[in-house]
Design an enzyme around this catalytic site. Structure first.
Site, PDB file in Angstrom:
ATOM      1  N   SER A  43       0.838  -1.189   0.000  1.00 11.01           N
ATOM      2  CA  SER A  43       0.000   0.000   0.000  1.00 11.01           C
ATOM      3  C   SER A  43       0.882   1.252   0.000  1.00 11.01           C
ATOM      4  CB  SER A  43      -0.968  -0.045   1.183  1.00 11.01           C
ATOM      5  OG  SER A  43      -2.001   0.890   1.037  1.00 11.01           O
ATOM      6  N   GLU A  59      -9.233  -5.724  -4.022  1.00 11.46           N
ATOM      7  CA  GLU A  59      -8.653  -4.800  -3.039  1.00 11.46           C
ATOM      8  C   GLU A  59      -9.702  -3.916  -2.375  1.00 11.46           C
ATOM      9  OE1 GLU A  59      -5.296  -4.219  -2.340  1.00 11.46           O
ATOM     10  OE2 GLU A  59      -4.144  -4.938  -4.048  1.00 11.46           O
ATOM     11  N   HIS A  78      -7.813  -5.699   0.138  1.00 12.67           N
ATOM     12  CA  HIS A  78      -6.579  -4.989   0.451  1.00 12.67           C
ATOM     13  C   HIS A  78      -6.006  -5.489   1.777  1.00 12.67           C
ATOM     14  CE1 HIS A  78      -3.838  -1.657  -0.068  1.00 12.67           C
ATOM     15  NE2 HIS A  78      -4.148  -1.139   1.108  1.00 12.67           N
TER      16      HIS A  78
END
Length: 485
Positions: free
Chosen positions: A186, A308, A401
């Site tokens: 990320s 995600e 995610h």
């Protein structure tokens, strides 16, 4: 107890029964407060005697995640000014071992996270012959707010300072400074995307693994100025480093969190610039997109998770509650023509709700397409997609995610990951994925064919029985983004 030298003085760590030695909370730069506030990182002070390194040091100041993400995403906070520190796990704490090194940059939207959460424990990498390092870097306004007379991207400068410390000291812990792989997820992966085109970082790492982030997330200077002005307005001060330094952290940190909520509630480009699309008001500042190109000198492993954006919609109930109008507006904001693009997404997802379709579109815009563009930019890169689906939230969370993190670190039994994983996640998949990361750090090859624009080979990490290379997954959806993202 085990003692290792560093150029600033000796440190004393702890050796586990399996032989892995850990050294925690070692400063790689001076505390970034007082006269050093909002400035580039300064070298750590030399020490006399042996420093205890058996407990994690302070974390970069940040507010907690808002519910429900405070439970779902691992994070921790330790108060103290000496927050620019790192942690080392090694199976051979002695010079000359020449082991590969993996350096972890944590995620958290550039406002949260630390290198010391238990989910990032590097013991499994050390068990498998790798020296693993995790670190903190400045977050939020301290790390990324654009301020007059101060360097931009101070959080990235911290990462570079840590990599220089590792270059100069990791041999004492058994690592090879010429075999450094930086990996992150990320915001950590987005940071690596910036470092790939930052001259000061060149030569500090040989390989890089970018999980759910690449080169596309940044603010142009004009947008960064809007964010700085609004934060100062909220705090009732001028947007200057001196005025913001006078604001106590118990006031500054909640204001940062509120600012992100304001962007979500009123995504007006006139107020926020590019931040309205990725909802991150604090992120690296640069004038334009930069991809590293074929001469970057770094081996790349790049990827994303298949679903995600469900992390941001399923736990809040929005996955099933969003109306069709939100889907149309979202697709348009991301640059697609809803009339031509949405039928393509619908065809692959019969019966999907508007929220599920928006999650698919947003996943591509945020994560998958930037990963593809980076792989296209650097020949002989490797691409992956993580597709194992969590059973949480009535099986709506999916391959969301951050879900790959416990598999990469081989920490499926870490309690901090349980809210994301649910019961009985497949250890065989963690074995496969963790082994690929170790192989890439050792050799530059994770175990499958490199990506090219003919076959577009992508390693799919799904169930243990369904893991393997595939050619150009969801090609029709990928083609929608040509010339758009």
């Amino acid at each position: 107890m085990t003692v290792c030298d560093t150029r600033q003085g000796a440190v004393r760590g702890r050796t586990a029964p399996d032989g892995v030695a850990s050294f925690l909370g070692i400063p790689y730069a001076a505390p970034p407060f007082g006269a050093r506030r909002f400035r580039e990182p300064f070298p750590p002070e030399p020490r006399t005697g042996v420093r205890d390194a058996t407990a994690h040091g302070p974390t970069a100041p940040h507010a907690p995640y808002a519910p429900p993400f405070d439970v779902l995403v691992p994070d921790n906070r330790i108060e103290g000014e000496d927050c620019l520190n790192l942690n080392v796990w090694t199976p051979a704490p002695e010079p000359g071992a020449g082991l590969p090194v993996m350096v972890w940059l944590h995620g958290g939207a550039f406002t949260n996270g630390s290198g010391s959460t238990s989910g990032y424990d590097g013991s499994a990498f050390a068990r498998d012959g790798v020296v693993c390092v995790t670190l903190n870097y400045r977050l939020g306004a301290d790390g990324f707010l654009r301020l007059p007379g101060r360097p931009d991207n101070r959080g990235l400068l911290d990462q570079i300072a840590a990599l220089r410390w590792i270059r100069d000291n990791i041999a004492f812990f058994g690592g090879d400074p010429d075999r450094v792989t930086v990996f992150g997820e990320s915001a950590g992966a987005m940071s690596i995307g910036m470092l790939l085109t930052t001259g000061a970082a060149r030569g500090l790492f040989r390989r890089a693994i970018l999980q759910s982030g690449a080169c596309h997330h940044f603010l142009r200077p004009s947008s960064a100025a809007l964010v700085a002005a609004r934060l100062a307005e909220k705090l009732g001060v001028e947007p200057t480093p001196e005025a913001l330094a006078a604001v106590p952290l118990p006031e500054l940190l909640p204001a940062q969190a509120e600012l992100r909520a304001e962007v979500s509630a009123d995504p007006d480009p006139a107020r926020w610039g590019e931040a309205v699309l990725n909802l991150m008001p604090f992120e690296p500042v640069r004038p334009a997109l930069a991809l590293p190109g074929p001469d970057c000198g770094v081996d790349l492993l790049i990827g994303s998770n298949a679903e995600e954006y469900r992390l941001f919609l399923a736990p809040t109930g929005l996955l099933r509650a969003l109306p069709e109008s939100a889907l149309l507006a979202g697709a348009s904001a991301y640059g697609l023509d809803p009339a031509t693009a949405l039928p393509v997404y619908r065809a692959a997802r019969p019966g999907a709700s508007p929220g599920e379709l928006l999650a698919a579109v947003a996943t591509d815009w945020f994560y998958r397409i930037p990963a593809v563009r980076l792989a296209e930019s650097v020949p002989n890169s490797y691409l992956y997609e993580f597709g194992w689906r969590s059973p949480r939230f009535d099986r709506t969370l999916g391959a969301c995610h951050a879900l790959e993190l416990p598999f990469v670190f081989d920490r499926l039994d870490d309690p901090s990951y349980a809210p994301l994983l649910g019961p009985r996640p497949p250890q065989a998949l963690a074995d496969t994925m963790h082994r690929a990361w170790v192989s890439f750090a050792r050799t530059g090859n994770p175990g499958w064919t490199a990506y090219d624009t003919t076959t577009r080979t992508t390693m799919a990490f799904a169930s243990p029985a369904a893991t393997g290379p595939v050619s150009d997954p969801r090609a029709q959806e990928r083609l929608l983004w040509e010339g758009v993202r």
